[in-house]
Design a protein around this motif. Structure first.
Motif, PDB file in Angstrom:
ATOM      1  N   ASP A 103      17.636   3.852  22.688  1.00  0.00           N
ATOM      2  CA  ASP A 103      17.635   3.310  21.331  1.00  0.00           C
ATOM      3  C   ASP A 103      17.424   4.457  20.363  1.00  0.00           C
ATOM      4  O   ASP A 103      16.373   5.111  20.379  1.00  0.00           O
ATOM      5  CB  ASP A 103      16.532   2.263  21.161  1.00  0.00           C
ATOM      6  N   ILE A 104      18.413   4.714  19.526  1.00  0.00           N
ATOM      7  CA  ILE A 104      18.327   5.779  18.536  1.00  0.00           C
ATOM      8  C   ILE A 104      17.654   5.225  17.286  1.00  0.00           C
ATOM      9  O   ILE A 104      18.031   4.165  16.787  1.00  0.00           O
ATOM     10  CB  ILE A 104      19.725   6.338  18.170  1.00  0.00           C
ATOM     11  N   PRO A 111      14.519  11.652  12.928  1.00  0.00           N
ATOM     12  CA  PRO A 111      15.359  10.869  13.840  1.00  0.00           C
ATOM     13  C   PRO A 111      15.018  11.212  15.288  1.00  0.00           C
ATOM     14  O   PRO A 111      14.691  12.351  15.607  1.00  0.00           O
ATOM     15  CB  PRO A 111      16.780  11.312  13.484  1.00  0.00           C
ATOM     16  N   HIS A 112      15.066  10.194  16.126  1.00  0.00           N
ATOM     17  CA  HIS A 112      14.771  10.399  17.543  1.00  0.00           C
ATOM     18  C   HIS A 112      15.344   9.246  18.357  1.00  0.00           C
ATOM     19  O   HIS A 112      15.840   8.270  17.803  1.00  0.00           O
ATOM     20  CB  HIS A 112      13.260  10.521  17.782  1.00  0.00           C
ATOM     21  N   ARG A 153      10.240   9.710  24.450  1.00  0.00           N
ATOM     22  CA  ARG A 153      10.947  10.046  23.218  1.00  0.00           C
ATOM     23  C   ARG A 153      11.895  11.207  23.524  1.00  0.00           C
ATOM     24  O   ARG A 153      11.503  12.176  24.177  1.00  0.00           O
ATOM     25  CB  ARG A 153       9.928  10.442  22.165  1.00  0.00           C
ATOM     26  N   VAL A 154      13.134  11.094  23.043  1.00  0.00           N
ATOM     27  CA  VAL A 154      14.145  12.131  23.274  1.00  0.00           C
ATOM     28  C   VAL A 154      14.831  12.471  21.949  1.00  0.00           C
ATOM     29  O   VAL A 154      14.678  11.760  20.958  1.00  0.00           O
ATOM     30  CB  VAL A 154      15.200  11.691  24.322  1.00  0.00           C
ATOM     31  N   LYS A 163       9.978  13.293  31.127  1.00  0.00           N
ATOM     32  CA  LYS A 163      10.770  13.558  29.923  1.00  0.00           C
ATOM     33  C   LYS A 163      11.871  14.549  30.289  1.00  0.00           C
ATOM     34  O   LYS A 163      11.609  15.599  30.868  1.00  0.00           O
ATOM     35  CB  LYS A 163       9.894  14.133  28.824  1.00  0.00           C
ATOM     36  N   PRO A 164      13.137  14.203  29.961  1.00  0.00           N
ATOM     37  CA  PRO A 164      14.245  15.109  30.283  1.00  0.00           C
ATOM     38  C   PRO A 164      14.019  16.506  29.689  1.00  0.00           C
ATOM     39  O   PRO A 164      13.566  16.621  28.549  1.00  0.00           O
ATOM     40  CB  PRO A 164      15.473  14.430  29.676  1.00  0.00           C
ATOM     41  N   ALA A 165      14.326  17.511  30.441  1.00  0.00           N
ATOM     42  CA  ALA A 165      14.120  18.900  30.005  1.00  0.00           C
ATOM     43  C   ALA A 165      14.942  19.215  28.762  1.00  0.00           C
ATOM     44  O   ALA A 165      16.078  18.794  28.637  1.00  0.00           O
ATOM     45  CB  ALA A 165      14.486  19.852  31.139  1.00  0.00           C
ATOM     46  N   GLY A 166      14.312  19.994  27.881  1.00  0.00           N
ATOM     47  CA  GLY A 166      15.012  20.457  26.676  1.00  0.00           C
ATOM     48  C   GLY A 166      15.261  19.374  25.661  1.00  0.00           C
ATOM     49  O   GLY A 166      16.072  19.534  24.775  1.00  0.00           O
TER      50      GLY A 166
END
Length: 172
Positions: free
Chosen positions: A120-121, A128-129, A146-147, A168-171
């Protein structure tokens, strides 16, 4: 005959009255205003469809010339109904596309079993996240992180996230 200049202040309020405006170049009703305007690109005419309460037209399209080949054809009931239907469908498709862009979901099989991963953006102006979340088959949330709003959710990224223990996905 009404001219094609900007309608007087208060037009939006007038369009909410029980009495619709039905002039040759300006019709209001059903939550919409149709305004015939001079086409800036050529010698023809255009019609702007403005949803009540909105500052900008939702749709602008060509409009038919009248018999004298100088002035626009006057608006009428059937034309206004068609314009309202077309503009409403255009707005609905735009809203659906925006929703699809901001809310994605995919179900994958990973080490954790069958998992539904959602992105969900949050299009916040200042921050923005995206929120990446995972749920099991019963709908119970397994994780949420949170990405970046640019995170790409696809089958490979969903499986990798689940197989990595929902870290949490890297980067991002």
């Amino acid at each position: 005959m009404t001219d094609s200049r900007t309608p007087p202040a208060g037009l939006a309020e007038e369009s909410h009255n029980d009495t619709p405006i039905q002039e040759p170049r300006l019709w209001c009703g059903d939550g919409w205003t149709a305004k015939v305007i001079k086409n800036e690109d050529d010698d023809g005419w255009a019609v702007a469809m403005i949803k009540d309460g909105e500052p900008e037209p939702a749709l602008v399209g060509p409009w038919t010339m009248g018999r004298d080949k100088k002035n626009p054809k006057p608006l009428d009931g059937p034309a206004f109904s068609t314009l309202v239907k077309t503009a409403s469908e255009f707005v609905r498709r735009h809203e659906q596309q925006l929703h699809a862009t901001l809310h994605q979901s995919i179900t994958v099989t990973a080490n954790a079993g069958r998992v539904t991963v959602s992105l969900d953006i949050v299009p916040d102006e200042d921050n923005p996240h995206g929120l990446l979340s995972a749920s099991d088959e019963t709908g119970e949330q397994l994780a949420q992180v949170r990405v970046a709003p640019s995170f790409k959710l696809n089958r490979a990224s969903a499986v990798a996230w689940a197989d990595n223990g929902f870290a949490k996905p890297a980067g991002r």
